[in-house]
Design an enzyme around this catalytic site. Structure first.
Site, PDB file in Angstrom:
ATOM      1  N   CYS A   1       0.804  28.307 -24.888  1.00  0.00           N
ATOM      2  CA  CYS A   1       0.042  29.188 -25.417  1.00  0.00           C
ATOM      3  C   CYS A   1       0.012  30.653 -24.750  1.00  0.00           C
ATOM      4  O   CYS A   1      -0.368  30.744 -23.644  1.00  0.00           O
ATOM      5  CB  CYS A   1      -1.375  28.894 -25.846  1.00  0.00           C
ATOM      6  SG  CYS A   1      -2.517  30.143 -26.484  1.00  0.00           S
TER       7      CYS A   1
ATOM      8  N   HIS B   1      14.831  30.997 -15.316  1.00  0.00           N
ATOM      9  CA  HIS B   1      14.328  31.647 -16.542  1.00  0.00           C
ATOM     10  C   HIS B   1      13.713  30.646 -17.224  1.00  0.00           C
ATOM     11  O   HIS B   1      13.545  30.814 -18.626  1.00  0.00           O
ATOM     12  CB  HIS B   1      15.465  32.258 -17.256  1.00  0.00           C
ATOM     13  CG  HIS B   1      16.196  33.439 -16.680  1.00  0.00           C
ATOM     14  ND1 HIS B   1      17.454  33.839 -16.681  1.00  0.00           N
ATOM     15  CD2 HIS B   1      15.809  34.117 -15.490  1.00  0.00           C
ATOM     16  CE1 HIS B   1      17.946  35.005 -16.066  1.00  0.00           C
ATOM     17  NE2 HIS B   1      16.598  35.151 -15.200  1.00  0.00           N
TER      18      HIS B   1
ATOM     19  N   ASP C   1      18.516  25.214 -21.007  1.00  0.00           N
ATOM     20  CA  ASP C   1      18.869  24.266 -21.720  1.00  0.00           C
ATOM     21  C   ASP C   1      18.605  22.878 -21.202  1.00  0.00           C
ATOM     22  O   ASP C   1      18.758  21.699 -22.031  1.00  0.00           O
ATOM     23  CB  ASP C   1      20.407  24.388 -22.377  1.00  0.00           C
ATOM     24  CG  ASP C   1      21.389  24.253 -21.169  1.00  0.00           C
ATOM     25  OD1 ASP C   1      20.847  23.713 -19.864  1.00  0.00           O
ATOM     26  OD2 ASP C   1      22.374  24.965 -21.367  1.00  0.00           O
TER      27      ASP C   1
HETATM   28  C1  BJW Z   1      32.292  31.127 -19.017  1.00  0.00           C
HETATM   29  C2  BJW Z   1      32.604  30.160 -19.957  1.00  0.00           C
HETATM   30  C3  BJW Z   1      33.326  28.913 -19.614  1.00  0.00           C
HETATM   31  C4  BJW Z   1      32.186  32.076 -20.890  1.00  0.00           C
HETATM   32  N1  BJW Z   1      33.329  28.580 -18.291  1.00  0.00           N
HETATM   33  N2  BJW Z   1      32.406  30.646 -17.884  1.00  0.00           N
HETATM   34  C5  BJW Z   1      17.709  45.737 -11.152  1.00  0.00           C
HETATM   35  C6  BJW Z   1      18.621  46.453 -11.877  1.00  0.00           C
HETATM   36  C7  BJW Z   1      18.502  46.750 -13.181  1.00  0.00           C
HETATM   37  C8  BJW Z   1      17.393  45.987 -14.013  1.00  0.00           C
HETATM   38  C9  BJW Z   1      16.686  45.227 -13.310  1.00  0.00           C
HETATM   39  C10 BJW Z   1      16.843  44.946 -12.069  1.00  0.00           C
HETATM   40  N3  BJW Z   1      15.907  44.042 -11.726  1.00  0.00           N
HETATM   41  C11 BJW Z   1      15.048  43.577 -13.078  1.00  0.00           C
HETATM   42  C12 BJW Z   1      15.593  44.421 -14.075  1.00  0.00           C
HETATM   43  C13 BJW Z   1      15.047  44.319 -15.426  1.00  0.00           C
HETATM   44  C14 BJW Z   1      15.765  43.174 -16.021  1.00  0.00           C
HETATM   45  C15 BJW Z   1      17.299  43.160 -15.983  1.00  0.00           C
HETATM   46  O1  BJW Z   1      17.972  42.615 -15.080  1.00  0.00           O
HETATM   47  N4  BJW Z   1      17.696  44.006 -16.833  1.00  0.00           N
HETATM   48  C16 BJW Z   1      19.380  44.244 -16.911  1.00  0.00           C
HETATM   49  C17 BJW Z   1      19.854  43.300 -17.698  1.00  0.00           C
HETATM   50  C18 BJW Z   1      19.570  45.760 -17.115  1.00  0.00           C
HETATM   51  N5  BJW Z   1      15.392  41.853 -15.530  1.00  0.00           N
HETATM   52  C19 BJW Z   1      14.310  41.306 -15.867  1.00  0.00           C
HETATM   53  O2  BJW Z   1      13.476  41.905 -16.731  1.00  0.00           O
HETATM   54  C20 BJW Z   1      13.708  39.957 -15.293  1.00  0.00           C
HETATM   55  N6  BJW Z   1      12.356  40.124 -14.553  1.00  0.00           N
HETATM   56  C21 BJW Z   1      12.077  40.871 -13.572  1.00  0.00           C
HETATM   57  O3  BJW Z   1      12.876  41.585 -13.072  1.00  0.00           O
HETATM   58  O4  BJW Z   1      10.729  40.711 -13.170  1.00  0.00           O
HETATM   59  C22 BJW Z   1      10.143  41.752 -12.112  1.00  0.00           C
HETATM   60  C23 BJW Z   1       9.611  42.985 -13.220  1.00  0.00           C
HETATM   61  C24 BJW Z   1       8.541  42.443 -13.999  1.00  0.00           C
HETATM   62  C25 BJW Z   1       8.099  43.582 -14.630  1.00  0.00           C
HETATM   63  C26 BJW Z   1       8.481  44.764 -14.561  1.00  0.00           C
HETATM   64  C27 BJW Z   1       9.725  45.063 -13.804  1.00  0.00           C
HETATM   65  C28 BJW Z   1      10.256  44.043 -13.191  1.00  0.00           C
HETATM   66  C29 BJW Z   1      13.665  38.893 -16.230  1.00  0.00           C
HETATM   67  C30 BJW Z   1      15.109  38.701 -16.581  1.00  0.00           C
HETATM   68  C31 BJW Z   1      14.899  37.763 -17.840  1.00  0.00           C
HETATM   69  C32 BJW Z   1      16.153  37.135 -18.572  1.00  0.00           C
HETATM   70  N7  BJW Z   1      16.122  36.438 -19.474  1.00  0.00           N
HETATM   71  C33 BJW Z   1      17.095  35.969 -20.333  1.00  0.00           C
HETATM   72  C34 BJW Z   1      16.540  35.325 -21.680  1.00  0.00           C
HETATM   73  C35 BJW Z   1      15.983  33.938 -21.222  1.00  0.00           C
HETATM   74  C36 BJW Z   1      15.338  33.247 -22.349  1.00  0.00           C
HETATM   75  C37 BJW Z   1      16.370  32.946 -23.646  1.00  0.00           C
HETATM   76  O5  BJW Z   1      17.175  31.975 -23.358  1.00  0.00           O
HETATM   77  O6  BJW Z   1      16.402  33.423 -24.519  1.00  0.00           O
HETATM   78  O7  BJW Z   1      17.833  35.066 -19.622  1.00  0.00           O
HETATM   79  S1  BJW Z   1      18.117  37.307 -20.897  1.00  0.00           S
HETATM   80  C38 BJW Z   1      19.662  36.333 -20.784  1.00  0.00           C
HETATM   81  O8  BJW Z   1      20.548  36.654 -19.435  1.00  0.00           O
HETATM   82  C39 BJW Z   1      19.190  34.880 -20.185  1.00  0.00           C
HETATM   83  C40 BJW Z   1      20.266  34.465 -19.111  1.00  0.00           C
HETATM   84  O9  BJW Z   1      19.746  33.509 -18.425  1.00  0.00           O
HETATM   85  C41 BJW Z   1      20.618  35.839 -18.787  1.00  0.00           C
HETATM   86  C42 BJW Z   1      21.805  35.706 -17.891  1.00  0.00           C
HETATM   87  O10 BJW Z   1      22.951  35.611 -18.717  1.00  0.00           O
HETATM   88  P1  BJW Z   1      24.109  34.766 -18.386  1.00  0.00           P
HETATM   89  O11 BJW Z   1      23.606  33.628 -18.098  1.00  0.00           O
HETATM   90  O12 BJW Z   1      24.647  35.321 -17.308  1.00  0.00           O
HETATM   91  O13 BJW Z   1      25.189  34.875 -19.742  1.00  0.00           O
HETATM   92  P2  BJW Z   1      26.230  35.969 -20.231  1.00  0.00           P
HETATM   93  O14 BJW Z   1      26.361  35.532 -21.806  1.00  0.00           O
HETATM   94  O15 BJW Z   1      25.805  37.274 -19.986  1.00  0.00           O
HETATM   95  O16 BJW Z   1      27.485  35.573 -19.593  1.00  0.00           O
HETATM   96  C43 BJW Z   1      28.082  34.506 -19.787  1.00  0.00           C
HETATM   97  C44 BJW Z   1      29.184  34.195 -18.810  1.00  0.00           C
HETATM   98  O17 BJW Z   1      29.781  32.922 -18.813  1.00  0.00           O
HETATM   99  C45 BJW Z   1      30.363  35.444 -19.014  1.00  0.00           C
HETATM  100  O18 BJW Z   1      30.707  35.983 -17.778  1.00  0.00           O
HETATM  101  C46 BJW Z   1      31.491  34.656 -19.587  1.00  0.00           C
HETATM  102  O19 BJW Z   1      32.695  35.109 -19.088  1.00  0.00           O
HETATM  103  C47 BJW Z   1      31.421  33.154 -18.921  1.00  0.00           C
HETATM  104  N8  BJW Z   1      31.712  32.067 -19.531  1.00  0.00           N
HETATM  105  N9  BJW Z   1      32.621  30.638 -21.187  1.00  0.00           N
HETATM  106  C48 BJW Z   1      32.946  29.589 -17.215  1.00  0.00           C
HETATM  107  N10 BJW Z   1      33.499  27.921 -20.445  1.00  0.00           N
END
Ligand code: BJW
Length: 243
Positions: free
Chosen positions: A125, A117, A102
């Protein structure tokens, strides 16, 4: 709210690294992903944030990102973002490693930012990889090669930007203090950073409104909205450092 140990460590730190997630921007009015009412409360992530989803329904995915971009463009950094920029100014080394797309750390004045990310305010593209502007995202197709225009963000199954994870890892394990802020810590490899810092003996604190998936690996958990807790923390550190 904070331990005396955290204040003491930050007051004498030379190097601090932070990992931020969607909760960091919640108080700027940007929805998180996995909280109730979050972006994925009604949609499965794989239906929007993957190449398969994009190819299956590009207009849906492009429209979803245009909508989020409008929200982001209206949003302002909150006191938590500003507190991190203030803390950076006091330290020799400070790294913001963000999962957020953001741009709000930039807008708050943070200097040393690693975007794991990508960034929603950029497009490119998917075929010829040429950077694309907003008008091209609206049209949906590249004027040069007719490829699909996509946001410059990292979807599931995609690699992180070259060198970003490695730079984040280096900052995490070499820091004096590591803060994990507003992330559920379920997406890898990003969630591996606080774990690597903890493993390396770095003092680790989580800032969240609830315990994350890795809270038990942190030295302490500071519960509360980061827009409130971070400014208080940084004020105490500034006083301790004579700022
Ligand atoms: C507050 C609050 C307040 C609320 N104050 N706090 C190992 C194990 C298992 C799986 C994998 C692994 N390694 C890789 C994987 C696969 C996968 C993955 O992790 N899957 C799991 C989910 C199961 N990872 C990937 O695919 C990654 N790539 C990769 O590993 O490449 C190598 C590879 C390539 C090819 C094949 C295999 C491997 C890429 C991950 C990309 C994630 N992309 C997203 C979307 C981005 C675009 C978009 O914005 O649309 O990124 S997913 C989404 O989740 C986004 C975020 O950055 C990310 C994390 O989420 P975040 O920020 O933690 O948000 P929330 O909502 O989950 O949590 C919010 C928190 O805030 C909560 O805890 C609240 O309590 C708190 N909160 N208000 C303080 N006021």
């Amino acid at each position: 709210m904070f331990s005396a140990r955290l204040i003491e460590r930050l007051t004498h730190a030379n190097s601090v690294a932070v990992l931020t997630g969607a909760g960091m921007s919640a108080e700027s009015g940007i929805a998180t992903f996995r909280d109730p009412g979050g972006l994925w409360a009604t949609m499965r992530p794989e239906e929007l944030a993957s190449m398969d989803a994009f190819l299956a329904n590009p207009e849906l995915v492009q429209g979803w990102y245009r909508h989020r971009r409008e929200i982001v463009e209206e949003a302002q950094p909150n006191p938590g973002h500003l507190a991190l920029a203030r803390l950076e100014a006091m330290l020799d080394e400070f790294t913001v490693i963000t999962q957020n797309v953001d741009n709000l750390h930039h807008e708050a004045g943070s200097q040393n930012i690693i975007e794991l990310h990508g960034n929603l305010t950029r497009n490119y593209c998917a075929s010829c990889r040429r950077p694309a502007d907003d008008a091209e995202l609206s049209i949906g197709h590249c004027p040069i090669c007719s490829g699909l225009i996509r946001p410059d963000v990292v979807w599931f199954g995609e690699m992180l930007p070259e060198g970003a994870f490695e730079a984040g890892l280096q900052a995490a394990v070499s820091a004096d203090v590591f803060l994990s802020i507003g992330t559920s810590a379920v997406v890898y490899p990003a969630a591996g950073l606080p774990l690597a810092a903890a493993e390396a003996g770095v003092y680790c604190a989580e800032f969240n409104v609830q315990h994350s998936a890795i809270a038990d690996r942190m030295d302490e958990v500071v519960l509360g909205p980061s827009g409130g807790t971070l400014p208080k923390l940084v004020e105490m550190v500034a006083t301790g450092r004579g700022w």
